[in-house]
Structures are given as C-alpha cells and as structure tokens.
Design a protein around this motif. Structure first.
Motif, PDB file in Angstrom:
ATOM      1  N   ALA A 401       0.831  -1.208   0.000  1.00 47.31           N
ATOM      2  CA  ALA A 401       0.000   0.000   0.000  1.00 47.31           C
ATOM      3  C   ALA A 401       0.859   1.249   0.000  1.00 47.31           C
ATOM      4  O   ALA A 401       0.532   2.251  -0.652  1.00 47.31           O
ATOM      5  CB  ALA A 401      -0.925  -0.011   1.208  1.00 47.31           C
ATOM      6  N   ARG A 405       0.516   2.766  -3.395  1.00 48.32           N
ATOM      7  CA  ARG A 405      -0.600   3.639  -3.023  1.00 48.32           C
ATOM      8  C   ARG A 405      -1.931   2.917  -3.231  1.00 48.32           C
ATOM      9  O   ARG A 405      -2.879   3.459  -3.804  1.00 48.32           O
ATOM     10  CB  ARG A 405      -0.551   4.953  -3.797  1.00 48.32           C
ATOM     11  N   GLU A 406      -1.997   1.690  -2.730  1.00 49.79           N
ATOM     12  CA  GLU A 406      -3.223   0.908  -2.797  1.00 49.79           C
ATOM     13  C   GLU A 406      -4.051   1.147  -1.537  1.00 49.79           C
ATOM     14  O   GLU A 406      -3.542   1.630  -0.528  1.00 49.79           O
ATOM     15  CB  GLU A 406      -2.888  -0.580  -2.921  1.00 49.79           C
ATOM     16  N   SER A 407      -5.334   0.787  -1.622  1.00 49.42           N
ATOM     17  CA  SER A 407      -6.229   0.943  -0.478  1.00 49.42           C
ATOM     18  C   SER A 407      -6.956  -0.369  -0.215  1.00 49.42           C
ATOM     19  O   SER A 407      -7.595  -0.929  -1.099  1.00 49.42           O
ATOM     20  CB  SER A 407      -7.252   2.056  -0.736  1.00 49.42           C
ATOM     21  N   ASP A 506      -4.458   1.860   4.259  1.00 47.53           N
ATOM     22  CA  ASP A 506      -3.782   2.478   3.123  1.00 47.53           C
ATOM     23  C   ASP A 506      -2.396   2.948   3.563  1.00 47.53           C
ATOM     24  O   ASP A 506      -1.880   2.539   4.605  1.00 47.53           O
ATOM     25  CB  ASP A 506      -4.621   3.621   2.544  1.00 47.53           C
ATOM     26  N   ASP A 507      -1.788   3.861   2.777  1.00 43.17           N
ATOM     27  CA  ASP A 507      -0.404   4.257   3.037  1.00 43.17           C
ATOM     28  C   ASP A 507      -0.237   5.215   4.216  1.00 43.17           C
ATOM     29  O   ASP A 507       0.879   5.589   4.540  1.00 43.17           O
ATOM     30  CB  ASP A 507       0.191   4.899   1.779  1.00 43.17           C
TER      31      ASP A 507
END
Length: 571
Positions: A401, A405-407, A506-507
C-alpha cells in the motif's frame, strides 16, 4: 574441502568451487588471476561460457559433467591465454555425508613456476587422485599411485614402479598409439576430449583389461614427461557382465541418492528408464520410452506452471545440467510430486549424446512439509488463518500500500453473548459454535480476502483492494447473518451477535501495530454503543478513546458495588 572464506582469501592456491549447475560459487584470488580476472568477484556467479572462448568453455563443461556423472576425479589440460603454457586442472567431486554429489572442487597445478625457476611439483596431486595415475619418461615409470597399481594387478605402487618398462603392460599396437596421441604442452589446438583413448592392457597376472586413458606432456622434476590417467572400464573374465569399478562406484552412489534412473538420446527422447519411475508415475515404461520432456508437459500441464516448464525445457535444449527440478503428476487419482536431476553427456568429439539422470518421488516429503507449514499458519480448531499468519499477510499488504498507493480494508469482529454458550453448555459447545460460525463466515467473504481467527471469540477479515463502501456492505452482511444464526446444542437454542470495527488500510499507517490498534478501537466502540453493530474508525471522532471508555465503566461498576448502589432487577 576449503571453506568459501578460505577460498576467497587464498593467495597462492589456485582453487575454486563449482555447484552442480557448473556455476562458480567461490574461488581464490590466484585462481581468478589465472583466468584473467582481476578479483574473485569477477568469477563467482559465472560459468565457463562467461570466462572462456566458446570452444574452450564447451570442452571444460563437458569434462565437468563427466566428473559429476562418474563421481570420479579427473586430470586434464586447460588452455589459458594468460599463461605461458597450458595449466593442469584437477576436478574432484564434492560428496556430502548423505552420498550426494554437491559440486566440484577445482584446482590448477601445472604451468609456469610461481616462485622461481623450479616448476611446480604436483606429486601430491596425483598421489591422492581417485583414478589411476602414472608419470613416465620414455617407457620407465617415474611415479605410480596406488589406484594405478591396483588397476594393473599389483599389490603396491612400488612393485609397478620397479619394473624396467611399462610398455609390456599394453598391447604393442596400443602402446604405440598411446605415444602418438600424447598431448603436447605446446599444442594449443588439439581437443583434450579427443585424446581420451580406449587401451587394451594386461595385469600382472596376465588378465586382459580395457582402460579409458588420457596422456598429457607435463614437467616432472625439471624435464618433460608423460602424465597418464587411466580408468578401468571393464574386466574381461569368465564372469559375464562384470561391471567396471567406475560403473560400480557410480551405481552405489546413485542408489544411495535416488529412487530411479533415466537417460535420453541426442534428440532428448527417453532411451532408458528404470522400473521405479514407471511405478512412481503409474504408467508402463513402454509408454515413456521414445517420448520427450515436452510430451510429459502436455500430459501433466494442468498441474504445473507453464512458465516453470518453459524455463526448464529451454535449459534442456541448451544442454545445461540441472538439479532438483520438481513437477506434479496425476497417478491413480493421487497427485505425485517428482524431483529429478540430470547432466549432459558428450562423446570423445565433444558431441552431445543425451542426458543421464536420477530422481525421487518426494510426494510424502512434500505432504509432510505442507502439513507442517499449514499447522504453523492455521488455527487448529476452525482451520482459519491464525493470528501470526494474519499479521504477516496484512503487514505485507501494508508495504504494498505504501509503495503502490493501494487501499485495502480491515475489520475486527468480536462475538456478542458467546460467554453465555460457554457458561451454559461448556467449552465443547463453545468450540462447536466457533466452527459453525467459521464455516458461515467463509461463505460470505471473497476468495481473495483473508479470514482469520485471532483468538477466543475474535475474528479478523482483510479485504484486498476494497473501498470503504464495499467493506461496509460486507461487514453489515456478516453482522446480519450472524444475528440471524441459531446455534443448537442438545436441547438449547442460542442467538449470538457480532460487533465489527472497520478500518481503511492504506499508506497513512506507519505500522501494523497502529492499524490493528485502530481496528481494535472501532470494535470496542461498537460493543460500547450497544453491540451487534458496525463502526468505521474515524480518528477525528475520537474512536481512539475507547480504552478510556472501557476503563470508565470498570471503575463505575466497582464503585457502585462498593457503595451498595447495585440492585438485582431479575434472575
């Protein structure tokens, strides 16, 4: 055998180690310089094709393969452009305690003197060799090792050394052929493999023997001599089918390390297969003979990764040695796991003749390993992923993530009224309830999601690449299904609920601990606000204060008990 550290740091010894794929794994600085490299780092991790001209590399790797196959040391010449004359190279197979060939011990010994005018004396080398070695000048032996003495039927090396001439040990025709085919140190063109001769000889008792021999000019005590290396191929006697010493040794090592044996021809078609392989695969040998490895992939490709086979088939096409390649095979409604190894075989003209190899049926070993791995990562009661594995998977997803930048979404679930079941009917009932609820939850989450039992009556779900809306929809569906679930135990009927705390993964989360703490907080808020509901973690709403809320109620109840403010309404 030297350690890698010793190899790397050795200055005078020109030594190296190769693995069974013929890749250099360690070498001394002197060895690297002999090959024209400035440091061992330029050699380690490479093959002879990276270091020599193609024709030289092909010849050397063919000799390497033969040593691995025969489990027999070998002495040969190595033409090096960095030296004034060819080097003598000793290859010795490295054999583990469990009798498996693990690689090659390489040593350079002949060539120009490294410490003055006196040439290197390599008597220690050939004295410890695994093959028969004789050094002679004209027809008089200068040195004989014990292996050579035994091959020619002498009890001790000195008895052969004392003979006035070794020429009578060979037929007249083959003695002359041996002298004609002695490789000169000044001849860089002739192929070393072409000098491997089959010679007819006789023992001290007059018994004929057939030898595989190779002769090279060497420097012995300052003068030119001939180094003759011989291997006993077969003893011609009244006992038909008597195997050579080399073949017996090979069979012994192979039997100790393999379940089956196989060979192919130059077109990679199976030409020899032992009965054990047919048993392991559940097919007759006749169905396999004449087929190629590609034919096998077509039969079993639904069980194996295509890219995995593609790379392996390319290695076979390039005639590269390989070790411990695994593939799956369906036999009698059972999926077998076969592991096998092979080395290319070349003739005297360096022409590829096919492969020879061994293998094992490792189905039972793999099942045991899979079972151990499964129990280490799964809950014994429910079969769900356990907390340790859940933490590992979520932590990996958090790293992704941050990078991509994944959620994702995470929620903790705590059963409501579970204690009532345990207190009323005992822990056996509680365990059965957990098993039934686990089956219910499995049917609700996606196959890509991770469902885990975190401990007691707590569960966790991690949803990859999932929006808040989708996660909230699933959480409410789970809450509704659990609420409507009825648990029957003997004559008792129970209704339970579940409190769910949901967090976006997330990040923004710096650590796994912070993410889990947030999910834990949201779950406690769900319980504190009436149970059997879903709460989404929002930091600005003060969800992180749930621990304080819980502590407040503990203090309030204790104070009420002490002050007599608790009244029983019903029992």
């Amino acid at each position: 055998m030297l350690s890698k550290a010793a190899l790397h740091g050795a200055k005078a010894e020109r030594v190296a180690l190769k693995d069974t794929r013929l890749v250099y794994r360690a070498c001394s600085a002197a060895f690297a310089r002999a090959l024209g490299a400035s440091s061992p780092e330029e050699v380690i991790g490479r093959t002879d094709f990276d270091l020599f001209a193609p024709e030289v590399a092909r010849e050397q790797m063919a000799l390497d393969s033969q040593v691995l196959h025969l489990v027999q040391a070998d002495i040969s010449a190595l033409p090096l452009t960095t030296a004034e004359m060819d080097q003598m190279i000793l290859r010795t197979p490295i054999i583990s305690r469990d009798r498996e060939v693990r690689g090659l011990d390489i040593k350079l010994l002949n060539g120009p003197a490294e410490s003055g005018s006196r040439p290197i004396d390599y008597q220690a080398l050939i004295n410890g060799g695994m093959q028969g070695t004789i050094v002679f000048r004209d027809d008089r032996a200068l040195f004989v090792n014990q292996s050579a003495a035994q091959i020619f039927g002498f009890e001790r090396a000195g008895a052969l050394l004392e003979k006035p001439s070794i020429a009578p040990l060979f037929t007249k025709e083959d003695w002359n052929r041996l002298r004609r085919n002695t490789r000169s140190m000044t001849d860089p063109v002739r192929n070393d493999l072409s000098l491997r001769l089959k010679l007819n000889a006789v023992t001290a008792t007059g018994q004929p023997i057939l030898l595989l021999a190779k002769a090279d000019e060497v420097q012995w005590e300052g003068e030119t001599a001939v180094l003759l290396s011989v291997v006993d191929l077969d003893r011609v006697s009244s006992a038909p089918g008597l195997q050579s010493v080399a073949e017996q040794r090979y069979r012994h090592y192979a039997r100790a390390s393999a379940d089956f044996f196989w060979e192919t021809d130059e077109n990679l078609r199976f030409s020899l297969i032992s009965d054990e392989l047919g048993v392991a695969l559940g097919v007759s040998i006749n169905q396999l003979l004449g087929r190629t490895h590609s034919d096998l992939t077509e039969i079993a490709d639904e069980l194996n990764d295509v890219d995995h086979w593609k790379q392996h088939l390319q290695s076979l096409a390039n005639h590269q040695p390989f070790r411990d390649f695994e593939f799956k095979w369906r036999a009698d409604d059972e999926i077998k796991v076969i592991r096998y190894s092979g080395i290319p075989v070349y003739d005297g003209n360096s022409e590829f003749m096919g492969y020879r190899g061994t293998g094992r049926d490792v189905t039972a070993t793999n099942k045991l390993a899979e079972s151990v791995a499964y129990h280490a990562s799964h809950d014994a009661l429910t079969g769900l992923v356990n907390r340790r594995q859940f933490e590992y998977l979520v932590d990996k997803a958090l790293e992704s993530a941050r990078d991509e930048r994944e959620s994702h979404a995470l929620f903790f679930m705590d059963l409501d009224n579970f204690k009532i079941v345990n207190d009323t009917c005992g822990h056996l009932a509680g365990d059965e309830l957990l098993r039934q609820l686990s089956s219910l939850l499995k049917g609700l989450v996606r196959k890509s999601d991770v469902l885990a039992r975190l401990g007691g009556d707590e569960f966790g779900v991690f949803l990859y690449n999932c929006s808040v809306a989708e996660a909230l929809k699933l959480a409410n569906q789970i809450r509704s299904e659990v609420e409507n679930f009825q648990f029957l135990w003997e004559e008792n009927r129970f209704m339970v609920g579940v409190s769910v705390g949901l967090v976006v993964a997330d990040d923004r989360w710096e650590s796994l601990a912070a993410l889990f703490s947030a999910a834990d907080s949201a779950c406690y808020i769900a319980k504190d606000e009436g149970r059997n509901q879903v709460v989404v973690y929002r930091e600005a709403d003060g969800n992180s204060s749930n621990r304080k809320i819980e502590t407040h109620w503990v203090e309030e109840i204790n104070a009420a008990l002490e002050e007599g403010r608790v009244v029983i309404a019903t029992q």
